[in-house]
Motif scaffolding. Structure first.
Motif, short mmCIF file in Angstrom:
data_model
loop_
_atom_site.label_atom_id
_atom_site.label_comp_id
_atom_site.label_asym_id
_atom_site.label_seq_id
_atom_site.Cartn_x
_atom_site.Cartn_y
_atom_site.Cartn_z
N LYS A 262 19.04 22.41 48.53
CA LYS A 262 19.08 21.25 49.41
C LYS A 262 19.55 21.58 50.83
CE LYS A 262 19.83 17.87 45.69
NZ LYS A 262 20.67 16.76 45.20
N HIS A 263 19.73 22.85 51.12
CA HIS A 263 20.16 23.25 52.46
C HIS A 263 19.03 23.00 53.46
CE1 HIS A 263 21.50 25.85 55.77
NE2 HIS A 263 22.72 25.74 55.26
N MET A 264 19.41 22.69 54.70
CA MET A 264 18.40 22.33 55.70
C MET A 264 17.39 23.45 55.92
SD MET A 264 20.60 22.49 59.23
CE MET A 264 21.45 23.99 59.76
N LEU A 265 17.85 24.71 55.91
CA LEU A 265 16.93 25.83 56.12
C LEU A 265 15.99 26.01 54.93
CD1 LEU A 265 19.33 28.41 57.82
CD2 LEU A 265 17.62 26.95 58.90
N THR A 266 16.49 25.74 53.74
CA THR A 266 15.64 25.78 52.55
C THR A 266 14.56 24.71 52.65
OG1 THR A 266 17.55 26.49 51.22
CG2 THR A 266 15.63 25.68 50.03
N LEU A 267 14.95 23.51 53.07
CA LEU A 267 13.98 22.41 53.17
C LEU A 267 12.94 22.65 54.25
CD1 LEU A 267 16.48 19.44 52.73
CD2 LEU A 267 14.91 20.36 51.01
N ASP A 268 13.32 23.36 55.32
CA ASP A 268 12.34 23.72 56.35
C ASP A 268 11.22 24.57 55.75
OD1 ASP A 268 13.53 22.35 58.41
OD2 ASP A 268 14.62 24.08 59.19
N THR A 269 11.61 25.51 54.89
CA THR A 269 10.61 26.36 54.26
C THR A 269 9.78 25.56 53.26
OG1 THR A 269 12.00 28.32 54.55
CG2 THR A 269 10.25 28.47 52.91
N VAL A 270 10.42 24.66 52.51
CA VAL A 270 9.68 23.79 51.59
C VAL A 270 8.61 23.01 52.36
CG1 VAL A 270 9.86 21.76 50.09
CG2 VAL A 270 11.57 23.57 49.93
N ASN A 271 8.97 22.45 53.51
CA ASN A 271 8.02 21.71 54.34
C ASN A 271 6.86 22.59 54.78
OD1 ASN A 271 7.52 19.22 56.29
ND2 ASN A 271 7.35 21.06 57.54
N ASN A 272 7.16 23.81 55.21
CA ASN A 272 6.10 24.70 55.70
C ASN A 272 5.20 25.20 54.58
OD1 ASN A 272 7.38 24.28 58.10
ND2 ASN A 272 7.47 26.42 58.69
N VAL A 273 5.75 25.35 53.37
CA VAL A 273 4.89 25.66 52.23
C VAL A 273 3.94 24.50 51.99
CG1 VAL A 273 4.83 26.10 49.75
CG2 VAL A 273 6.56 27.23 51.15
N GLY A 274 4.43 23.28 52.18
CA GLY A 274 3.56 22.12 52.09
C GLY A 274 2.44 22.17 53.11
N ASN A 275 2.77 22.55 54.34
CA ASN A 275 1.74 22.70 55.37
C ASN A 275 0.67 23.70 54.95
OD1 ASN A 275 3.14 20.94 57.03
ND2 ASN A 275 4.11 22.55 58.24
N LEU A 276 1.13 24.83 54.41
CA LEU A 276 0.19 25.88 54.00
C LEU A 276 -0.72 25.38 52.88
CD1 LEU A 276 -0.56 28.92 54.34
CD2 LEU A 276 0.96 29.36 52.41
N TYR A 277 -0.14 24.71 51.89
CA TYR A 277 -0.95 24.18 50.79
C TYR A 277 -1.96 23.15 51.30
CZ TYR A 277 2.04 26.40 47.24
OH TYR A 277 2.71 27.30 46.45
N ALA A 278 -1.53 22.33 52.26
CA ALA A 278 -2.45 21.35 52.83
C ALA A 278 -3.62 22.03 53.52
CB ALA A 278 -1.70 20.44 53.80
N ASP A 279 -3.33 23.10 54.28
CA ASP A 279 -4.40 23.85 54.95
C ASP A 279 -5.36 24.49 53.95
OD1 ASP A 279 -3.33 23.22 57.40
OD2 ASP A 279 -2.27 25.12 57.65
N GLN A 280 -4.83 24.86 52.78
CA GLN A 280 -5.65 25.49 51.75
C GLN A 280 -6.38 24.47 50.88
OE1 GLN A 280 -2.40 27.79 49.99
NE2 GLN A 280 -3.28 29.69 50.76
N GLY A 281 -6.15 23.20 51.12
CA GLY A 281 -6.79 22.16 50.31
C GLY A 281 -6.11 21.91 48.98
N LYS A 282 -4.91 22.45 48.79
CA LYS A 282 -4.15 22.22 47.55
C LYS A 282 -3.30 20.97 47.73
CE LYS A 282 -3.81 27.23 46.72
NZ LYS A 282 -2.88 28.39 46.58
N VAL A 283 -3.97 19.80 47.70
CA VAL A 283 -3.33 18.57 48.13
C VAL A 283 -2.19 18.15 47.19
CG1 VAL A 283 -5.28 17.71 49.46
CG2 VAL A 283 -5.17 17.25 47.01
N GLU A 284 -2.36 18.35 45.89
CA GLU A 284 -1.30 17.96 44.96
C GLU A 284 -0.06 18.81 45.16
OE1 GLU A 284 -2.69 17.94 40.97
OE2 GLU A 284 -4.20 16.38 41.30
N ASP A 285 -0.27 20.12 45.31
CA ASP A 285 0.87 21.02 45.55
C ASP A 285 1.53 20.69 46.88
OD1 ASP A 285 0.39 22.39 43.18
OD2 ASP A 285 -0.95 23.82 44.13
N ALA A 286 0.71 20.38 47.89
CA ALA A 286 1.26 20.04 49.21
C ALA A 286 2.11 18.78 49.13
CB ALA A 286 0.12 19.85 50.21
N GLU A 287 1.61 17.77 48.42
CA GLU A 287 2.36 16.51 48.32
C GLU A 287 3.70 16.72 47.62
OE1 GLU A 287 1.70 11.84 47.03
OE2 GLU A 287 0.23 13.36 46.41
N LYS A 288 3.71 17.55 46.57
CA LYS A 288 4.97 17.83 45.87
C LYS A 288 5.98 18.46 46.81
CE LYS A 288 2.94 18.49 41.26
NZ LYS A 288 2.61 19.49 40.20
#
Length: 454
Positions: A262-288
Motif C-alpha cells: 500500500k506504499h505510494m511508490l508501490t501504487l505508482d507501479t501498480v497504476n503503470n502496470v495498468g497502463n501497460l495492460y491497457a495498451d496491450q488490450g488486456k482490459v480485465e487485467d488493466a481494470e484490476k
C-alpha cells in the motif's frame, strides 16, 4: 613509433595475429602509444597467450584467443597509467556497447563505489579516462550523438564488449550491476520534459542491456526497485511492451517487499502496470490494477489527491475503450473537478481530461458538448504547449473528425490539413495519425488516399 615493413618481427606478429583486422588495429594503437619495439610487443603477446591458456576460461575460437591476448596487453599497459580507465572498461559490460556518455554515469549512485565517484566528479576526469582507452584502440568516440544539453558518447566494438563480459568480469559484480540500473533508471526523463525522446533514444539500448541481467539483480533493494520502475516506463514509451512488462513486474515485487503493497511508490507501479495492460488490450487485467491502485491511493491520500485523480482518469480511458460510457463519464467528470480544484483550468492534466471527455461525448453523438470541450482543450494546449505540440495536434485532429461527422466539410478540411502538416514536422513516428487524417481528407475531397511521403 616508426615500423619498418622489412622488420622480421612485423611479419611474425602479423602471423601471430592471423591477419585479424581488429587485433592488428589494437596492436598498432598499442605500438603507437607505448612506443616500444615490435619485438618487445611480440614477446608480450606470447606471454599473454600463455597466461590465457592457463586461465580457467572457455574461449571458443582461435580468433577470440588472439583478440583476448592482444587486448590484455593493452589493458596491462593502461593499468600502469590510469586505474580509472581499467575500472571503466570493466563497468562497461553492464551497459550497452554503444553510446556510453558522461551524464548517464553521473546520474547513477556512486556512494558505494569511490572510484566511480572520482570518475564522474567532473567531465575532464571522465574524458581523460576515456581518451586513454581510445588511444589504445579499445574505444571510439561517438560525437554525433551529442545533444545541446549533454555530451557525446563513446562506443566499443561488440567483440571488445564480449571480452569485458566474459574475461574482465568473470565473476558477477552486484555493485556494478546495481549502479548500471541506477544510472539508467535515474536518467529516464520525465514525460513532461521538453523533447524527452532525445534522451529516451540514447537510453533504450542500455535499458535492454539491464533487462538481460535482470534476474540477477536484487529488486528488494528500494533504490533498485524504483529505478526499475523508471526503466519500465522508458521501455513502455519506446513500445518495448514485453520488456516493460517484465521490468514492471520485478519492480512491483521489489517494492512490495521493500515498502509493502500500500506504499505510494508501490501504487505508482501498480497504476503503470495498468497502463501497460491497457495498451496491450488486456482490459480485465488493466481494470484490476487500476482499481487496486485507486483503493490504495484513496486510503493513503484521499479522493482528491492528484495521484488518485490520475488513476481515475486512466479508468475513464479504459471504460471508454470498453464502451462503458456512463462509467467513463463518471470517472472523467470526477477527475476534471479534482484537477480544476488542485491545479486550475489551464493545467495540462486538466486539459488532457477535457480532451478525453470530448472524445467520449463525440462517441455518444453529443456534438455540441464535444466541440465545446475540444475548443477549450485546444486553447489551453496552444497556450501551455504551443501550436505544434503533439497534444495540440491530437486535439486539432479530433476536431477535424468531429466536423467531418457533423457535415461541416470546410472546417474539417482546415483542421485535418493542419494536423497532417503538424504531424509531418513533429518529432517521433506519427505515420498512423497522418494516414488517418489523409484517409478522411481523401473522402472529403472525393479522391484517392495519397501514399505516405507524397
Amino acid at each position: 613509433m616508426q615500423v619498418s615493413g622489412t622488420d622480421p618481427d612485423v611479419a611474425a606478429l602479423a602471423r601471430k595475429l592471423d591477419g585479424l583486422p581488429l587485433a592488428l588495429a589494437t596492436s598498432g594503437a598499442y605500438l603507437e602509444e607505448a612506443n616500444i619495439s615490435v619485438g618487445a610487443h611480440l614477446r608480450l603477446y606470447e606471454s599473454s597467450w600463455e597466461q590465457l591458456q592457463q586461465d580457467d576460461l572457455v574461449v571458443d575460437t582461435y580468433e577470440n584467443r588472439t583478440l583476448y591476448s592482444t587486448w590484455q596487453i593493452s589493458l596491462d599497459r593502461i593499468q600502469q597509467q590510469n586505474e580509472l580507465s581499467v575500472n571503466l572498461l570493466g563497468l562497461w559490460c553492464y551497459f550497452s556497447n554503444q553510446d556510453l556518455w558522461y551524464e548517464l554515469l553521473r546520474a547513477g549512485y556512486t556512494e558505494r563505489l569511490p572510484w566511480l565517484h572520482t570518475l564522474v566528479e567532473d567531465l575532464p576526469t571522465f574524458v581523460k579516462a576515456m581518451r586513454l582507452l581510445c588511444n589504445y584502440g579499445l574505444v571510439e568516440t561517438d560525437t554525433l550523438l551529442a545533444s545541446n544539453t549533454e555530451s557525446g558518447g563513446y562506443r566499443i566494438h561488440h567483440c571488445v564488449h564480449s571480452w569485458t563480459i566474459h574475461v574482465l568480469n568473470k565473476q558477477w559484480d552486484d555493485s556494478l550491476a546495481k549502479f548500471a540500473v541506477s544510472a539508467v533508471g535515474e536518467h529516464v526523463p520525465s514525460r513532461n520534459t521538453k523533447e524527452p525522446w532525445i534522451t529516451q533514444r540514447r537510453l533504450v539500448q542500455h535499458a535492454e542491456r539491464c533487462l538481460q541481467f535482470l534476474s540477477k539483480v536484487d529488486a528488494g533493494d528500494p533504490f533498485v526497485a524504483e529505478n526499475l520502475h523508471g526503466i519500465a516506463n522508458l521501455l513502455s514509451d519506446q513500445d518495448k511492451k514485453t520488456g516493460a512488462e517484465e521490468v514492471y513486474k520485478r519492480a512491483l515485487r521489489g517494492k512490495e517487499e521493500a515498502w509493502g503493497p500500500k506504499h505510494m511508490l508501490t501504487l505508482d507501479t501498480v497504476n503503470n502496470v495498468g497502463n501497460l495492460y491497457a495498451d496491450q488490450g488486456k482490459v480485465e487485467d488493466a481494470e484490476k490494477m487500476y482499481l487496486r491502485a485507486l483503493r490504495g491511493k484513496e486510503e493513503a491520500w484521499g479522493p482528491k489527491h492528484t495521484s488518485t485523480l490520475r488513476t481515475i482518469n486512466n479508468l475513464g480511458i479504459l471504460y471508454t475503450d470498453q464502451g462503458k460510457t456512463e462509467e467513463a463519464e463518471e470517472m472523467y467528470l470526477r477527475a476534471l473537478r479534482g484537477y480544476r480544484e488542485a491545479w486550475g483550468e489551464k493545467h495540462t492534466s486538466t486539459l488532457d481530461t477535457l480532451n478525453n471527455l470530448a472524445v467520449l461525448y463525440s462517441y455518444q453523438g453529443k456534438i455540441e458538448e464535444a466541440e465545446k470541450m475540444y475548443l477549450r482543450a485546444l486553447r489551453g494546449y496552444e497556450e501551455a504547449r504551443g501550436p505544434k505540440h503533439t497534444s495540440t495536434l491530437d486535439t486539432v485532429q479530433n476536431l477535424g473528425i468531429l466536423c467531418t461527422d457533423a457535415g461541416r466539410t470546410e472546417e474539417a478540411r482546415a483542421m485535418l490539413d493542419r494536423a497532417v502538416n503538424g504531424y509531418q514536422h513533429a518529432e517521433g513516428n506519427h505515420k498512423t495519425k497522418i494516414r488517418s487524417c489523409q484517409v478522411r481528407l481523401a473522402a472529403l475531397n472525393d479522391r484517392d488516399v495519397p501514399r505516405l511521403g507524397e
